[in-house]
Design an enzyme around this catalytic site. Structure first.
Site, PDB file in Angstrom:
ATOM      1  N   SER A 147       1.204  -1.290  -0.274  1.00 16.15           N
ATOM      2  CA  SER A 147       0.096  -0.177  -0.127  1.00 16.15           C
ATOM      3  C   SER A 147       0.706   0.979  -0.340  1.00 16.15           C
ATOM      4  CB  SER A 147      -0.492   0.005   1.311  1.00 16.15           C
ATOM      5  OG  SER A 147      -1.427   1.166   0.862  1.00 16.15           O
ATOM      6  N   TYR A 160      -2.712  -1.211  10.283  1.00 15.19           N
ATOM      7  CA  TYR A 160      -3.257  -2.136   8.851  1.00 15.19           C
ATOM      8  C   TYR A 160      -1.377  -0.816   8.399  1.00 15.19           C
ATOM      9  CZ  TYR A 160      -4.149  -0.964   3.595  1.00 15.19           C
ATOM     10  OH  TYR A 160      -4.443  -1.370   2.541  1.00 15.19           O
TER      11      TYR A 160
HETATM   12  P1  NAP Z   1     -11.416  -5.584  -0.824  1.00 17.64           P
HETATM   13  O1  NAP Z   1     -12.298  -5.708  -1.958  1.00 17.64           O
HETATM   14  O2  NAP Z   1     -12.297  -5.336   0.262  1.00 17.64           O
HETATM   15  O3  NAP Z   1     -10.884  -7.213  -1.375  1.00 17.64           O
HETATM   16  C1  NAP Z   1      -9.651  -7.514  -0.214  1.00 17.64           C
HETATM   17  C2  NAP Z   1     -10.330  -9.272  -0.157  1.00 17.64           C
HETATM   18  O4  NAP Z   1      -9.430 -10.025   0.868  1.00 17.64           O
HETATM   19  C3  NAP Z   1     -11.880  -9.805   0.252  1.00 17.64           C
HETATM   20  O5  NAP Z   1     -11.798 -10.494  -1.042  1.00 17.64           O
HETATM   21  C4  NAP Z   1     -11.948 -10.458   1.107  1.00 17.64           C
HETATM   22  O6  NAP Z   1     -12.090 -11.732   1.167  1.00 17.64           O
HETATM   23  C5  NAP Z   1     -10.533 -10.751   0.954  1.00 17.64           C
HETATM   24  N1  NAP Z   1      -9.861 -11.018   2.572  1.00 17.64           N
HETATM   25  C6  NAP Z   1     -10.244 -10.323   4.219  1.00 17.64           C
HETATM   26  N2  NAP Z   1     -10.340 -10.198   4.866  1.00 17.64           N
HETATM   27  C7  NAP Z   1      -9.692 -12.133   4.730  1.00 17.64           C
HETATM   28  C8  NAP Z   1      -9.358 -12.718   5.967  1.00 17.64           C
HETATM   29  N3  NAP Z   1      -9.717 -13.084   6.856  1.00 17.64           N
HETATM   30  N4  NAP Z   1      -9.220 -14.371   5.195  1.00 17.64           N
HETATM   31  C9  NAP Z   1      -9.173 -14.469   4.015  1.00 17.64           C
HETATM   32  N5  NAP Z   1      -9.701 -13.581   2.691  1.00 17.64           N
HETATM   33  C10 NAP Z   1      -9.488 -12.186   3.537  1.00 17.64           C
HETATM   34  O7  NAP Z   1     -10.693  -4.770  -0.923  1.00 17.64           O
HETATM   35  P2  NAP Z   1      -9.599  -4.403  -1.759  1.00 17.64           P
HETATM   36  O8  NAP Z   1      -9.205  -2.436  -1.751  1.00 17.64           O
HETATM   37  O9  NAP Z   1      -9.701  -5.042  -3.118  1.00 17.64           O
HETATM   38  O10 NAP Z   1      -8.567  -5.191  -1.313  1.00 17.64           O
HETATM   39  C11 NAP Z   1      -7.056  -5.499  -1.373  1.00 17.64           C
HETATM   40  C12 NAP Z   1      -5.709  -5.883  -1.317  1.00 17.64           C
HETATM   41  O11 NAP Z   1      -5.346  -4.347  -1.538  1.00 17.64           O
HETATM   42  C13 NAP Z   1      -6.120  -5.564   0.149  1.00 17.64           C
HETATM   43  O12 NAP Z   1      -4.330  -6.060   0.464  1.00 17.64           O
HETATM   44  C14 NAP Z   1      -5.268  -4.280   1.103  1.00 17.64           C
HETATM   45  O13 NAP Z   1      -5.038  -3.829   1.915  1.00 17.64           O
HETATM   46  C15 NAP Z   1      -4.829  -3.845  -0.085  1.00 17.64           C
HETATM   47  N6  NAP Z   1      -4.778  -2.273  -0.923  1.00 17.64           N
HETATM   48  C16 NAP Z   1      -5.440  -1.336  -0.778  1.00 17.64           C
HETATM   49  C17 NAP Z   1      -5.816   0.183  -1.577  1.00 17.64           C
HETATM   50  C18 NAP Z   1      -7.502   0.195  -1.855  1.00 17.64           C
HETATM   51  O14 NAP Z   1      -7.623   1.955  -1.685  1.00 17.64           O
HETATM   52  N7  NAP Z   1      -8.466   0.008  -1.483  1.00 17.64           N
HETATM   53  C19 NAP Z   1      -4.667   0.321  -1.378  1.00 17.64           C
HETATM   54  C20 NAP Z   1      -3.942  -0.138  -0.922  1.00 17.64           C
HETATM   55  C21 NAP Z   1      -3.709  -0.934  -0.973  1.00 17.64           C
HETATM   56  P3  NAP Z   1     -13.840 -11.333   1.377  1.00 17.64           P
HETATM   57  O15 NAP Z   1     -14.824 -10.252   0.903  1.00 17.64           O
HETATM   58  O16 NAP Z   1     -14.284 -13.246   1.416  1.00 17.64           O
HETATM   59  O17 NAP Z   1     -12.995 -11.743   3.035  1.00 17.64           O
END
Ligand code: NAP
Length: 255
Positions: A147, A160
């Site tokens: 991130s 985080y």
């Molecule tokens: P998201 O749509 O909320 O996706 C997160 C995913 O992680 C979901 O598929 C979720 O599965 C899974 N997950 C969460 N907790 C879990 C657990 N305990 N066990 C197994 N799976 C779990 O958000 P996203 O933005 O695509 O996030 C993906 C990655 O990008 C993350 O590492 C996040 O920190 C990173 N990121 C996101 C942003 C942003 O702005 N969105 C920025 C920087 C980094 P379930 O839905 O089944 O719980």
């Protein structure tokens, strides 16, 4: 360069993507399939994974689904060990992540532990399990989804920010050990992406405006914006890229 001289192809490779159901993970799984990979989709539960697997099969690749809660380190270790015995996993995308928004003084120990378990411990367990097999074969790719908060403290997200800083450190530590064994370990550092992870920010007009005003590209990222960088780091084009944390942030960190 592998894959018949096609630098951005991952044809013939099997990729495991965690958090594949939604957001960046879903976009990465689809982009890897379009670049030629077969997929193993890892969810917290099986919910929603079958449809994505079907979509990937429709694009001509194979896809299977597995589920385990990444907060449950022993369950993660057990499933990963089984998968490593059954499949040759060439590409590991440690994408799943969770966030808890609260001031540090209001952050409970259980929230702190939960975020560290999911965002850091699980990534290490998976990298260690599959990385060991990759080293035996002398080839493999691991991409961690870090991130911009691998570089900044963020606002009201202490666990985080700590986990994502540590994930960047782990990326470099593993690259130092494994580059000579043919295993590339890198990370992408997304900026602000329109996914479930950032719903709360986009629902707050002041935070949303402040964030947008700071992004030189003038828009939030789409999950597909991040997926391209993940495919690149999985591809032969990135053969000589090791231990890098690639910001994909619309210029956020440059400001
Ligand atoms: P998201 O749509 O909320 O996706 C997160 C995913 O992680 C979901 O598929 C979720 O599965 C899974 N997950 C969460 N907790 C879990 C657990 N305990 N066990 C197994 N799976 C779990 O958000 P996203 O933005 O695509 O996030 C993906 C990655 O990008 C993350 O590492 C996040 O920190 C990173 N990121 C996101 C942003 C942003 O702005 N969105 C920025 C920087 C980094 P379930 O839905 O089944 O719980």
């Amino acid at each position: 360069m592998g894959s018949g001289g096609q630098p951005f192809s991952v044809s013939g490779q099997t990729a495991l993507v965690t958090g594949a159901r939604t957001g960046i993970g879903r976009a990465a799984a689809l982009a890897l399939a379009d670049a030629g990979a077969d997929l193993i989709l890892w969810g917290r539960t099986q919910e929603g994974l079958a449809e994505l697997a079907e979509e990937i099969r429709g694009r001509g690749r194979t896809a299977s689904t597995v589920a385990a809660d990444l907060a449950d380190t022993e369950a993660v270790r057990a499933l990963a060990t089984d998968l490593a015995a059954m499949h040759r996993i060439d590409l590991l995308v440690n994408n799943a992540g969770t966030i808890r928004r609260a001031d540090a003084v209001d952050t409970s120990w259980s929230d702190w532990r939960h975020v560290l378990n999911v965002d850091l411990d699980a990534a290490f367990v998976l990298a260690r399990t599959f990385g060991e097999r990759m080293l035996e074969r002398g080839a493999g790719r691991i991409v961690n989804v870090a991130s911009v908060l691998s570089f900044q403290g963020g606002v009201r997200v202490p666990a985080y920010a700590a986990a994502k800083h540590a994930l960047a450190g782990l990326t470099k530590a593993l690259a130092n050990e494994w580059a000579s064994g043919g295993v590339n370990v890198n990370a992408v550092a997304p900026g602000y992406v329109a996914t479930d992870n950032t719903d709360a920010l986009r629902a707050d007009p002041d935070r949303s405006r402040a964030i947008l005003d700071r992004i030189p590209a003038g828009r939030w990222a789409r999950p597909e914006d991040i997926a391209g960088a993940i495919v690149f780091l999985c591809s032969p084009a990135a053969d000589y890229v090791h231990g890098h944390v690639l910001a994909v942030d619309g210029g956020w960190l440059a400001r």
